[in-house]
Structures are given as structure tokens and as C-alpha cells.
Design a protein around this motif. Structure first.
Motif, PDB file in Angstrom:
ATOM      1  N   GLY A  22     -12.963  -9.751  -9.030  1.00 15.60           N
ATOM      2  CA  GLY A  22     -12.797  -8.351  -8.679  1.00 15.60           C
ATOM      3  C   GLY A  22     -11.347  -8.032  -8.356  1.00 15.60           C
ATOM      4  N   ASP A  23     -11.054  -6.734  -8.255  1.00 14.71           N
ATOM      5  CA  ASP A  23      -9.661  -6.320  -8.073  1.00 14.71           C
ATOM      6  C   ASP A  23      -9.094  -6.717  -6.720  1.00 14.71           C
ATOM      7  OD1 ASP A  23      -9.329  -5.003 -10.607  1.00 14.71           O
ATOM      8  OD2 ASP A  23     -10.695  -3.472  -9.859  1.00 14.71           O
ATOM      9  N   GLY A  24      -9.922  -6.742  -5.678  1.00 17.92           N
ATOM     10  CA  GLY A  24      -9.443  -7.192  -4.377  1.00 17.92           C
ATOM     11  C   GLY A  24      -8.988  -8.639  -4.417  1.00 17.92           C
ATOM     12  N   THR A  25      -9.740  -9.473  -5.126  1.00 20.84           N
ATOM     13  CA  THR A  25      -9.378 -10.878  -5.265  1.00 20.84           C
ATOM     14  C   THR A  25      -8.120 -11.032  -6.112  1.00 20.84           C
ATOM     15  OG1 THR A  25     -11.722 -11.441  -5.150  1.00 20.84           O
ATOM     16  CG2 THR A  25     -10.231 -13.159  -5.910  1.00 20.84           C
ATOM     17  N   VAL A  26      -8.020 -10.235  -7.180  1.00 20.12           N
ATOM     18  CA  VAL A  26      -6.817 -10.252  -8.013  1.00 20.12           C
ATOM     19  C   VAL A  26      -5.592  -9.885  -7.175  1.00 20.12           C
ATOM     20  CG1 VAL A  26      -5.644  -9.110  -9.935  1.00 20.12           C
ATOM     21  CG2 VAL A  26      -8.025  -9.793 -10.177  1.00 20.12           C
ATOM     22  N   GLY A  27      -5.724  -8.838  -6.352  1.00 22.37           N
ATOM     23  CA  GLY A  27      -4.615  -8.431  -5.519  1.00 22.37           C
ATOM     24  C   GLY A  27      -4.236  -9.486  -4.499  1.00 22.37           C
ATOM     25  N   ALA A  28      -5.238 -10.152  -3.920  1.00 24.84           N
ATOM     26  CA  ALA A  28      -4.959 -11.212  -2.943  1.00 24.84           C
ATOM     27  C   ALA A  28      -4.234 -12.379  -3.600  1.00 24.84           C
ATOM     28  CB  ALA A  28      -6.265 -11.681  -2.303  1.00 24.84           C
ATOM     29  N   ALA A  29      -4.660 -12.741  -4.813  1.00 20.90           N
ATOM     30  CA  ALA A  29      -3.987 -13.819  -5.544  1.00 20.90           C
ATOM     31  C   ALA A  29      -2.560 -13.424  -5.908  1.00 20.90           C
ATOM     32  CB  ALA A  29      -4.782 -14.166  -6.807  1.00 20.90           C
ATOM     33  N   ALA A  30      -2.374 -12.168  -6.335  1.00 20.14           N
ATOM     34  CA  ALA A  30      -1.036 -11.695  -6.691  1.00 20.14           C
ATOM     35  C   ALA A  30      -0.099 -11.747  -5.484  1.00 20.14           C
ATOM     36  CB  ALA A  30      -1.120 -10.273  -7.238  1.00 20.14           C
ATOM     37  N   HIS A  31      -0.620 -11.408  -4.309  1.00 16.80           N
ATOM     38  CA  HIS A  31       0.192 -11.442  -3.078  1.00 16.80           C
ATOM     39  C   HIS A  31       0.701 -12.859  -2.827  1.00 16.80           C
ATOM     40  CE1 HIS A  31       1.458 -10.635   1.037  1.00 16.80           C
ATOM     41  NE2 HIS A  31       0.726 -11.663   1.427  1.00 16.80           N
ATOM     42  N   VAL A  32      -0.165 -13.841  -3.013  1.00 14.96           N
ATOM     43  CA  VAL A  32       0.211 -15.234  -2.756  1.00 14.96           C
ATOM     44  C   VAL A  32       1.167 -15.750  -3.832  1.00 14.96           C
ATOM     45  CG1 VAL A  32      -0.671 -17.594  -2.583  1.00 14.96           C
ATOM     46  CG2 VAL A  32      -1.919 -15.724  -1.504  1.00 14.96           C
ATOM     47  N   LEU A  33       0.965 -15.335  -5.079  1.00 12.00           N
ATOM     48  CA  LEU A  33       1.743 -15.871  -6.198  1.00 12.00           C
ATOM     49  C   LEU A  33       3.054 -15.132  -6.431  1.00 12.00           C
ATOM     50  CD1 LEU A  33      -1.118 -16.483  -8.812  1.00 12.00           C
ATOM     51  CD2 LEU A  33      -0.015 -18.146  -7.303  1.00 12.00           C
ATOM     52  N   CYS A  34       3.312 -14.077  -5.696  1.00 13.64           N
ATOM     53  CA  CYS A  34       4.526 -13.279  -5.880  1.00 13.64           C
ATOM     54  C   CYS A  34       5.772 -14.163  -5.848  1.00 13.64           C
ATOM     55  CB  CYS A  34       4.615 -12.212  -4.792  1.00 13.64           C
ATOM     56  SG  CYS A  34       6.122 -11.216  -4.840  1.00 13.64           S
ATOM     57  N   GLY A  35       6.570 -14.091  -6.903  1.00 11.93           N
ATOM     58  CA  GLY A  35       7.812 -14.838  -6.973  1.00 11.93           C
ATOM     59  C   GLY A  35       7.673 -16.288  -7.392  1.00 11.93           C
ATOM     60  N   SER A  36       6.454 -16.747  -7.661  1.00 12.17           N
ATOM     61  CA  SER A  36       6.246 -18.148  -8.041  1.00 12.17           C
ATOM     62  C   SER A  36       6.268 -18.297  -9.563  1.00 12.17           C
ATOM     63  CB  SER A  36       4.905 -18.645  -7.491  1.00 12.17           C
ATOM     64  OG  SER A  36       3.826 -18.165  -8.288  1.00 12.17           O
ATOM     65  N   ASP A  37       6.175 -19.536 -10.028  1.00 14.70           N
ATOM     66  CA  ASP A  37       6.128 -19.815 -11.466  1.00 14.70           C
ATOM     67  C   ASP A  37       4.700 -19.919 -11.985  1.00 14.70           C
ATOM     68  OD1 ASP A  37       8.891 -19.879 -11.816  1.00 14.70           O
ATOM     69  OD2 ASP A  37       9.011 -21.975 -11.178  1.00 14.70           O
ATOM     70  N   VAL A  38       3.727 -19.695 -11.121  1.00 19.93           N
ATOM     71  CA  VAL A  38       2.315 -19.785 -11.517  1.00 19.93           C
ATOM     72  C   VAL A  38       1.906 -18.492 -12.230  1.00 19.93           C
ATOM     73  CG1 VAL A  38      -0.049 -20.100 -10.704  1.00 19.93           C
ATOM     74  CG2 VAL A  38       1.831 -21.297  -9.577  1.00 19.93           C
ATOM     75  N   LEU A  42     -10.798 -13.640 -14.499  1.00 20.91           N
ATOM     76  CA  LEU A  42     -12.151 -13.702 -15.049  1.00 20.91           C
ATOM     77  C   LEU A  42     -12.911 -12.540 -14.422  1.00 20.91           C
ATOM     78  CD1 LEU A  42     -12.817 -17.545 -14.841  1.00 20.91           C
ATOM     79  CD2 LEU A  42     -12.055 -16.201 -16.804  1.00 20.91           C
ATOM     80  N   PRO A  43     -13.127 -11.454 -15.155  1.00 19.97           N
ATOM     81  CA  PRO A  43     -13.593 -10.188 -14.553  1.00 19.97           C
ATOM     82  C   PRO A  43     -15.089 -10.182 -14.242  1.00 19.97           C
ATOM     83  CG  PRO A  43     -13.262  -9.911 -16.914  1.00 19.97           C
ATOM     84  CD  PRO A  43     -12.819 -11.301 -16.592  1.00 19.97           C
ATOM     85  N   GLY A  56       3.832  -4.050  -6.380  1.00 17.16           N
ATOM     86  CA  GLY A  56       4.253  -3.151  -5.322  1.00 17.16           C
ATOM     87  C   GLY A  56       4.145  -3.863  -3.993  1.00 17.16           C
ATOM     88  N   ARG A  57       4.809  -3.324  -2.999  1.00 16.09           N
ATOM     89  CA  ARG A  57       4.671  -3.866  -1.645  1.00 16.09           C
ATOM     90  C   ARG A  57       4.567  -2.700  -0.673  1.00 16.09           C
ATOM     91  NH1 ARG A  57       8.650  -8.454  -0.196  1.00 16.09           N
ATOM     92  NH2 ARG A  57      10.224  -6.795  -0.338  1.00 16.09           N
ATOM     93  N   CYS A  58       3.525  -2.725   0.131  1.00 20.90           N
ATOM     94  CA  CYS A  58       3.297  -1.714   1.156  1.00 20.90           C
ATOM     95  C   CYS A  58       3.331  -2.423   2.505  1.00 20.90           C
ATOM     96  CB  CYS A  58       1.949  -1.027   0.947  1.00 20.90           C
ATOM     97  SG  CYS A  58       1.555   0.253   2.153  1.00 20.90           S
ATOM     98  N   GLY A  59       4.398  -2.161   3.281  1.00 28.15           N
ATOM     99  CA  GLY A  59       4.588  -2.943   4.485  1.00 28.15           C
ATOM    100  C   GLY A  59       4.866  -4.385   4.094  1.00 28.15           C
ATOM    101  N   GLY A  60       4.089  -5.299   4.593  1.00 26.40           N
ATOM    102  CA  GLY A  60       4.271  -6.700   4.236  1.00 26.40           C
ATOM    103  C   GLY A  60       3.292  -7.187   3.195  1.00 26.40           C
ATOM    104  N   ARG A  61       2.520  -6.285   2.582  1.00 24.35           N
ATOM    105  CA  ARG A  61       1.453  -6.683   1.672  1.00 24.35           C
ATOM    106  C   ARG A  61       1.787  -6.296   0.238  1.00 24.35           C
ATOM    107  NH1 ARG A  61      -2.903 -10.196   1.854  1.00 24.35           N
ATOM    108  NH2 ARG A  61      -4.305  -9.663   0.154  1.00 24.35           N
ATOM    109  N   CYS A  62       1.750  -7.261  -0.666  1.00 26.50           N
ATOM    110  CA  CYS A  62       1.957  -6.979  -2.085  1.00 26.50           C
ATOM    111  C   CYS A  62       0.672  -6.429  -2.704  1.00 26.50           C
ATOM    112  CB  CYS A  62       2.369  -8.244  -2.830  1.00 26.50           C
ATOM    113  SG  CYS A  62       3.982  -8.885  -2.354  1.00 26.50           S
ATOM    114  N   PHE A  63       0.842  -5.567  -3.698  1.00 24.38           N
ATOM    115  CA  PHE A  63      -0.328  -5.074  -4.420  1.00 24.38           C
ATOM    116  C   PHE A  63      -0.058  -5.079  -5.919  1.00 24.38           C
ATOM    117  CE2 PHE A  63       2.113  -1.293  -3.198  1.00 24.38           C
ATOM    118  CZ  PHE A  63       2.155  -0.534  -4.356  1.00 24.38           C
ATOM    119  N   MET A  64      -1.129  -5.293  -6.655  1.00 25.80           N
ATOM    120  CA  MET A  64      -1.056  -5.362  -8.114  1.00 25.80           C
ATOM    121  C   MET A  64      -1.310  -3.999  -8.747  1.00 25.80           C
ATOM    122  SD  MET A  64      -1.236  -8.091 -10.466  1.00 25.80           S
ATOM    123  CE  MET A  64      -1.680  -8.321 -12.183  1.00 25.80           C
TER     124      MET A  64
END
Length: 237
Positions: free
Chosen positions: A1-17, A22-23, A65-73
Motif C-alpha cells: 500500500g501507499d503508506g508502506t511505500v512512503g515509509a520505505a521511501a523515507h528510510v531509503l532516501c539518499g541511499s543506493d537501494v 508489489l501493489p 518531498g519532505r514535510c517537517g522531518g518526514r519524507c513523502f513519495m
């Protein structure tokens, strides 16, 4: 789901991963944005097809995007849409089975007593102020579970965010905005303003609820929203 995608994107921001999806959530808006098959209504093997389309596609850098300290996809929303996300909460069983229809009905019920917040939106080249039903920063075209095309010209790799300011005070104003979105007529309405840019500051006179990628993100009287160009690698069919 999109919430999980966004959470993963927040963690992976700036990485090489590289992030793939899988929708199997309720709406899967990012998957829709990529043109992946809808698992719930697709043929048998649609999940494998979605994986193969990405594995044999390209790897491309995408903005976050980043809102406060949280990244979003996908988006960050202040006001009514965040209130709806909080009111609807996590859905299970029949509620989740009926997907977007259930969300819309519960969202309309939650919106019936919503009152606008006075906000001042500081953009790069202008300032917008007024009673806002909702302010939405969007990194993609789709919104509301993929039911509407909020920002037809949006691209997740252009180094900018689109910011939509929906003015109004009453439930009828909110409902009007949503119905115009469904019809693709919201951009021409005088109570809807769109600006694009790399950084925005939104100030309110009281605490305003916020959401990122469809997940509740607390309340504040001041929000800083900015784009992080090319911050995430993603699989693209």
C-alpha cells in the motif's frame, strides 16, 4: 500500500537501494502512477507480472518531498484530507474489501463538520492567504486513491512540487472541490490555486492536522515543505 511505500521511501532516501512495489494495498496509487496492473481486479499472476515489469524495466532517480522531518513519495496534506485520514483510520475486513468506495463514504461523513483554517502560504515568488479547507503538496498526478487527477502536469522527477490551496469554509465548499476534482474542473475554479516550487512554508493560527502518503503525521501551526531532487532510486516499467 501507499503508506508502506512512503515509509520505505523515507528510510531509503539518499541511499543506493532501489525501491520496487508489489501493489497489494487498497488503492496503490504509486503503482497506478507507474501503470502497473491492479492486483485486485487483474488476471491471475498479476502480482508476478507487476514484479517482472519492474525487474525488466529501468532504474530511475525520483524526487521525494519532505514535510517537517518526514519524507513523502506522493503527497503531504494539511487540513481536511489529513482529518479524513485520521478519522477513517486503518481498515480491515469488509471495510478494506470495499476499498475506495468505503473510504469516500467515511471521508464524507468525517468532513461534514470540518471547518477551514486561516493559513498563510509562503511560496518562492508569492504569498497566498485565506481560509483554507485543505493545502496539498503533490509529487505525482493522482490523488484520492487514484480516483482523481489532482495535478495533470506533475512529474516525480522534475525537481519541483505542486502545491494546491483549496479555499472555503463549509462542507459544501469541501464537497464542491471534490466533485470538481472528479470532473477534472478544479484547476479553473477561483477558490483553487496551484503554485509550483522547491520550498513552501505554511503557517496557521492554530494547530493543523497533517498527513504524508495517506498516513497521519500529527499537528502543527507551521509546516515547511520542500523537494529533495533525485533522492530515491525506483524501478520503472
Amino acid at each position: 500500500g501507499d503508506g508502506t511505500v512512503g515509509a520505505a521511501a523515507h528510510v531509503l532516501c539518499g541511499s543506493d537501494v532501489t525501491l520496487g512495489v508489489l501493489p497489494t494495498g487498497t488503492s496503490n496509487v504509486w503503482a497506478q502512477e507507474l501503470g502497473l496492473p491492479r492486483i485486485a481486479f487483474g488476471p491471475r499472476g498479476a502480482l508476478v507480472q507487476a514484479a517482472m515489469l519492474q525487474a525488466h524495466g529501468d532504474i530511475m532517480p525520483m524526487d521525494l518531498g519532505r514535510c517537517g522531518g518526514r519524507c513523502f513519495m506522493l503527497w503531504a496534506g494539511l487540513g481536511l484530507d489529513a482529518h479524513i485520514v485520521q478519522a477513517v483510520g486503518h481498515r480491515i475486513g469488509l471495510s478494506k474489501h470495499f476499498g475506495r468506495l468505503d473510504y469516500i463514504l467515511k471521508g464524507m461523513w468525517a468532513a461534514r463538520h470540518w471547518k477551514a483554517h486561516p493559513m498563510v502560504v509562503h511560496c518562492e515568488n508569492e504569498t497566498i492567504s485565506g481560509d483554507m479547507v485543505s493545502v496539498i503538496a503533490s509529487n505525482i498526478r493522482l490523488f484520492a486513491g487514484g480516483l482523481v487527477t489532482l495535478d495533470p502536469g506533475a512529474r516525480a522527477d522534475d525537481g519541483e512540487l505542486g502545491l494546491w490551496c483549496f479555499e472555503g469554509r463549509t462542507f459544501s465548499d469541501s464537497l464542491g472541490h471534490f466533485l470538481r476534482m472528479l470532473q477534472g474542473r478544479h484547476a479553473d475554479h477561483p477558490q483553487a490555486r496551484r503554485v509550483s516550487g522547491r520550498r513552501f512554508v505554511i503557517q496557521g493560527t492554530e494547530s493543523i492536522p497533517s498527513q504524508v502518503d495517506g498516513e497521519v503525521d500529527g499537528k502543527s501551526m507551521c509546516f515547511e515543505i520542500e523537494v529533495l531532487p533525485g533522492a530515491l532510486k525506483v524501478f520503472v516499467p
